[in-house]
Write an enzyme that holds these catalytic residues in place. Structure first.
Site, mmCIF file in Angstrom:
data_model
loop_
_atom_site.group_PDB
_atom_site.id
_atom_site.type_symbol
_atom_site.label_atom_id
_atom_site.label_comp_id
_atom_site.label_asym_id
_atom_site.label_seq_id
_atom_site.Cartn_x
_atom_site.Cartn_y
_atom_site.Cartn_z
ATOM 1 C CD GLN A 102 -4.097 -4.147 -0.841
ATOM 2 O OE1 GLN A 102 -3.863 -2.727 -0.689
ATOM 3 N NE2 GLN A 102 -3.637 -4.929 -1.490
ATOM 4 C CE1 TYR A 183 4.126 0.299 -1.977
ATOM 5 C CE2 TYR A 183 2.745 -1.229 -3.028
ATOM 6 C CZ TYR A 183 3.564 -0.034 -2.984
ATOM 7 O OH TYR A 183 3.058 0.877 -4.072
ATOM 8 N NE ARG A 230 -3.872 -7.369 -5.678
ATOM 9 C CZ ARG A 230 -3.900 -6.426 -6.606
ATOM 10 N NH1 ARG A 230 -3.079 -5.189 -5.955
ATOM 11 N NH2 ARG A 230 -4.227 -6.561 -7.864
ATOM 12 N N GLY A 318 -9.239 -3.983 -11.981
ATOM 13 C CA GLY A 318 -8.722 -2.613 -11.261
ATOM 14 C C GLY A 318 -9.195 -1.633 -12.347
ATOM 15 N NE ARG A 319 -4.963 -1.107 -15.766
ATOM 16 C CZ ARG A 319 -3.918 -1.866 -16.351
ATOM 17 N NH1 ARG A 319 -3.447 -1.081 -17.166
ATOM 18 N NH2 ARG A 319 -3.450 -2.944 -16.103
HETATM 19 C C1 8OZ Z 1 -0.200 2.550 -7.569
HETATM 20 C C2 8OZ Z 1 -0.011 3.693 -6.909
HETATM 21 C C3 8OZ Z 1 0.539 3.754 -5.687
HETATM 22 C C4 8OZ Z 1 0.355 2.807 -4.911
HETATM 23 C C5 8OZ Z 1 0.265 -0.953 -5.247
HETATM 24 C C6 8OZ Z 1 -0.970 0.340 -3.243
HETATM 25 O O1 8OZ Z 1 0.786 -0.980 -6.204
HETATM 26 C C7 8OZ Z 1 -0.208 0.239 -4.664
HETATM 27 C C8 8OZ Z 1 -0.176 1.526 -5.465
HETATM 28 C C9 8OZ Z 1 -0.543 1.791 -6.711
HETATM 29 O O2 8OZ Z 1 -0.272 -1.980 -4.607
#
Ligand code: 8OZ
Length: 363
Positions: A102, A183, A230, A318-319
């Protein structure tokens, strides 16, 4: 054993890759890289333990130092980082798995202490995000960003292309572009965080431009079937849009035009309410000819329903993959699942990372 679960164990063709089942390990930030942000040997072991997934997606890997927002996340821009990742891909392939990386640029979700020469992090506009990052000292507010100049946007697109090349050198099977979770790319797409008045701001088409150009940069290096992306239409990390349905209809249509291998959709609020926002995910899925990976709070039963009804091709967990390295086998047997320990999600060593037992070890 329920025969309905057979749907989860049908192979799937993702581009020219054959996945043996429909279960995907979602990208998970674990903050266990070395100084220099290199993936460690325990990281190779961690991914290899989970290699029975149809596909592994690596944790976010920053394409540059500027793209880093949290402590000790593994990068993909130095030779040492490429060598660290090569150990990971080698271990996964040896264990019979497939792994994509990723590619991540956090944009404004960062802190000056992580940035080159302690400069301000970058974003579409100079608006500080109301969100936290994770540093040596623990959780902290993110820093005030500076708005990217047009020439600096071109530099970032070159970083995406170089990171895509590095990923190939590191032995990955493909690339996922991180355009979710507030992001950089998500910050540009959503009108709450993007107040630009140049070709990268304003209209939906302009706000989507950087995401599409990042995909085009990666496609200079990788066959389109090996590239996924994503997305998270709901508000997350202080990135929200006034009309996510219109925005993401446009984005998905453009991605379809590029012929990408998959879209990986976080349905609803990341790690939260699946109905947080009024978006027609099924409609988005139908307007995209590649594969659809569904994500967010799925259980075994929900995955069976999504795959058997054709609503999704693959489901990412994920988890559940943190605490169950053999999640695929546990789903096959409908065996009990272990709960992950939140205290060891971010940072640390092997504890809560490589020490979750598989079924035969537990027995
Ligand atoms: C949790 C903590 C830090 C980064 C994301 C890359 O939410 C993350 C991330 C998740 O996509």
């Amino acid at each position: 054993m329920s025969s309905d679960s057979d749907a989860l164990f049908q192979p799937f063709k993702l581009g020219d890759l054959t996945l043996p089942n429909r279960l995907v390990m979602a990208p998970l930030t674990r903050n266990r890289a070395t100084e220099g942000d290199v993936a460690r040997d325990i990281t190779a072991q961690y991914y290899a333990q989970r290699a029975s997934a149809g596909l592994l997606i690596s944790e976010g890997s920053q394409i540059s130092q500027q793209g880093q927002g949290y402590l000790r996340t593994p990068g993909i821009y130095t030779p040492e980082q490429v060598a660290g990742w090569r150990k990971v891909t080698g271990a996964v392939h040896k264990a019979g798995g497939r792994i994509v990386i990723q590619l991540w640029h956090v944009g404004r979700v960062s802190h000056i202490s992580l940035q080159p020469n302690s400069v301000a992090p970058v974003g579409p506009s100079a608006i500080r995000a109301k969100t936290k990052t994770f540093l040596q000292e623990g959780f902290a507010d993110v820093s005030e960003p500076r708005a990217l100049e047009l020439s600096a946007i071109q530099d970032i697109l070159r970083d995406y292309e170089q990171a895509a090349r590095n990923a190939k050198e590191a032995g990955f099977d493909g690339v996922e572009i991180h355009a979710a979770n507030g992001y950089l790319l998500d910050q540009f797409m959503k009108d709450g965080s993007n107040k630009r008045t140049d070709p990268y701001g304003g209209s939906i088409e302009n706000r989507a431009r950087l995401t599409i150009e990042a995909a085009e940069a990666v496609l200079k290096v990788w066959d389109k079937g090996r590239v996924g992306i994503r997305l998270s239409p709901a508000p997350v990390n202080d990135a929200a849009d006034s009309n996510p349905q219109a925005l993401f209809s446009h984005v998905v249509e453009k991605l379809d035009g590029l012929g990408l291998g998959y879209i990986h959709m976080i349905e609803g609020a990341t790690q939260g309410d699946r109905n947080a926002v009024d978006v027609d995910y099924e409609g988005l899925r139908r307007s995209f000819r590649g594969a659809y990976i569904a994500n967010n709070g799925y259980t075994r039963e929900m995955a069976i329903e999504a795959i058997s009804s054709g609503r999704a091709d693959l489901v990412a967990f994920g988890r559940l993959f943190i605490a169950n390295p053999d999640l695929v086998e546990r789903f096959r047997l409908n065996a009990p699942l272990k709960e992950p320990d939140r205290a060891t999600f971010y940072g640390g060593d092997t504890k809560g990372y490589t020490d979750y037992p598989s079924l035969e070890k537990a027995a």
